[in-house]
Design a protein around this motif. Structure first.
Motif, short mmCIF file in Angstrom:
data_model
loop_
_atom_site.label_atom_id
_atom_site.label_comp_id
_atom_site.label_asym_id
_atom_site.label_seq_id
_atom_site.Cartn_x
_atom_site.Cartn_y
_atom_site.Cartn_z
N TYR A 44 0.85 -1.18 0.00
CA TYR A 44 0.00 0.00 0.00
C TYR A 44 0.89 1.24 0.00
O TYR A 44 1.73 1.41 0.89
CB TYR A 44 -0.92 0.00 1.22
CG TYR A 44 -1.88 1.17 1.24
CD1 TYR A 44 -3.13 1.07 0.63
CD2 TYR A 44 -1.53 2.38 1.83
CE1 TYR A 44 -4.01 2.14 0.64
CE2 TYR A 44 -2.41 3.45 1.84
CZ TYR A 44 -3.64 3.33 1.25
OH TYR A 44 -4.50 4.38 1.24
N CYS A 134 -5.95 -5.42 5.44
CA CYS A 134 -6.05 -4.12 4.77
C CYS A 134 -6.60 -3.04 5.70
O CYS A 134 -6.42 -1.85 5.44
CB CYS A 134 -6.91 -4.23 3.52
SG CYS A 134 -8.68 -4.46 3.81
N LEU A 306 -4.96 -6.85 -0.31
CA LEU A 306 -5.54 -5.52 -0.44
C LEU A 306 -6.91 -5.52 -1.12
O LEU A 306 -7.59 -4.49 -1.10
CB LEU A 306 -4.60 -4.61 -1.24
CG LEU A 306 -3.36 -4.10 -0.51
CD1 LEU A 306 -2.36 -3.53 -1.50
CD2 LEU A 306 -3.73 -3.07 0.54
#
Length: 399
Positions: A44, A134, A306
């Motif tokens: 991320y 996530c 994710l």
């Protein structure tokens, strides 16, 4: 991730300086230049305009803090469970409150509890655990809980959560999560271990996660993978998960093994067979569901931490992406971030005096007063250190 220092460690830091810091690292830090050419390895990325503005301000304060820590951070690294960090790195929450964010896709556990097939129940539980990764993507870290600190909350679907800090050294948080109809109880404890070296932080929440189901009294136990944050001091900041998660249902003889971001094997013979190998996909999830007794593979899964998790064999009572059940079909994609429903926890209004939201450092940081927050953080750390010393002198548990 971090924890206050022991008295001896604090004394040692007073005698450190940065005169012998590696020139290249310091120059890169001051100029905010990324020595790594790119970040194509997944993860991320904190690269929005808002993130970049926050990074610039945060790193200016980190540089001032670094001068008091010493250059050996670049060479040897620092155990973040042994040092106190500046509040510019923190969000206005305790780790106890932050824990509840991991479980905001808890409807997946409700699906698990409704399954009559233990294998389907395992599939849903794996999806729940993966979905929480996530939810831990955050620009700031939470405050470290104080021994005896608590947090109570209720999710919109009636699921209740109780958290408490049960140990100071090592730092251990404990929790109990109750489904309103008593179909499952989710309990566990977490101990964060982390260290920083140069421009990277590596850490992991160790400890047991256990979901006990009322239908047959079986429990599924698992642990979380490790994580790495790159770009702490310069360059693009990226958070990545990696490692293996093992889920066990001993009563029903089932085990699921899930690899998070598995890396391609490197070796002398790798090149000879590379044509037949699938290309490495960053952030991917690959796993299998097996019978413990003989290792028979019952199902396999794939996905991306994710984005989604999908079981190739699927679960009974399948439906299309519209959510409408289709007779005779099996549901394969159990979690998809685009369609899954989040259920953020709401703190109880009549919380205990020990509730983490009452902490002065948290309160002042929420009011955007970093100076006061830093003062109170130091005060609370000194109080913890003093209390621990008294417990030791009194012959009790140090914690």
């Amino acid at each position: 991730m971090a924890k206050v220092a022991d008295d001896e460690f604090c004394d040692a830091l007073d005698h450190l300086d940065v005169e012998d810091a590696e020139e290249a690292a310091i120059e890169a830090l001051q100029n905010d230049v990324d020595p790594e050419p790119d970040h194509t390895g997944g993860g991320y990325h904190f690269d929005t305009p808002a993130h970049l503005a926050e990074l610039k301000e945060q790193r200016a304060q980190l540089w001032a803090w670094l001068k008091g820590v010493g250059s050996h951070m670049f060479k040897e690294g620092i155990n973040l469970t042994k040092i106190s960090l500046p509040v510019c790195l923190f969000e206005a929450r305790s780790f106890l409150e932050r824990l509840t964010t991991n479980w905001e896709y808890n409807s997946l556990l409700q699906h698990a509890a409704a399954c009559s097939d233990p294998a389907d129940r395992m599939r849903w539980t794996v999806a729940f655990a993966v979905s929480g990764l996530c939810r831990q993507v955050s620009f700031h870290k939470p405050f470290n809980p104080i021994l005896g600190e608590t947090y109570q909350a209720v999710y919109p679907n009636g699921i209740r959560v109780f958290c408490e800090q049960i140990s100071h050294h090592p730092p251990i948080s404990s929790w109990e999560v109750y489904e309103p109809s008593a179909k499952f109880v989710f309990t566990g404890n977490g101990n964060w271990v982390a260290g920083i070296k140069g421009n990277s932080v590596k850490g992991r929440q160790t400890g047991r996660n256990v979901v006990r189901f009322a239908s047959d009294g079986a429990s599924i136990e698992y642990e979380l993978p490790g994580l790495q944050v790159k770009g702490v001091l310069w360059g693009t900041r990226v958070l990545k998960y990696g490692g293996q998660m093992v889920f066990k249902d001993v009563k029903n003889g089932l085990q699921a093994t899930v690899d998070v971001d598995p890396q391609p094997q490197a070796g002398f013979l790798t090149g000879w067979f590379s044509r037949n190998k699938k290309p490495h996909k960053p952030d991917q999830i690959v796993g299998k569901l097996t019978r413990i007794s003989d290792g028979t593979v019952l199902d396999t899964c794939h996905g991306n931490w994710l984005h989604y998790l999908e079981w190739d064999g699927g679960c009974a009572g399948g439906s299309g992406r519209s959510g409408k059940e289709k007779e005779g079909q099996r549901l394969k994609r159990l979690w998809d971030i685009r369609t899954a429903t989040l259920t953020p926890a709401v703190p109880v209004p009549d919380a205990l005096p020990s509730d983490c939201r009452h902490r002065e450092d948290v309160v002042f940081l929420a009011a955007k007063d970093q100076a006061k927050s830093q003062e109170w953080k130091h005060t609370l750390e000194e109080r913890q250190r003093r209390d621990r010393k008294l417990r030791k002198e009194g012959g009790g548990y140090e914690h």
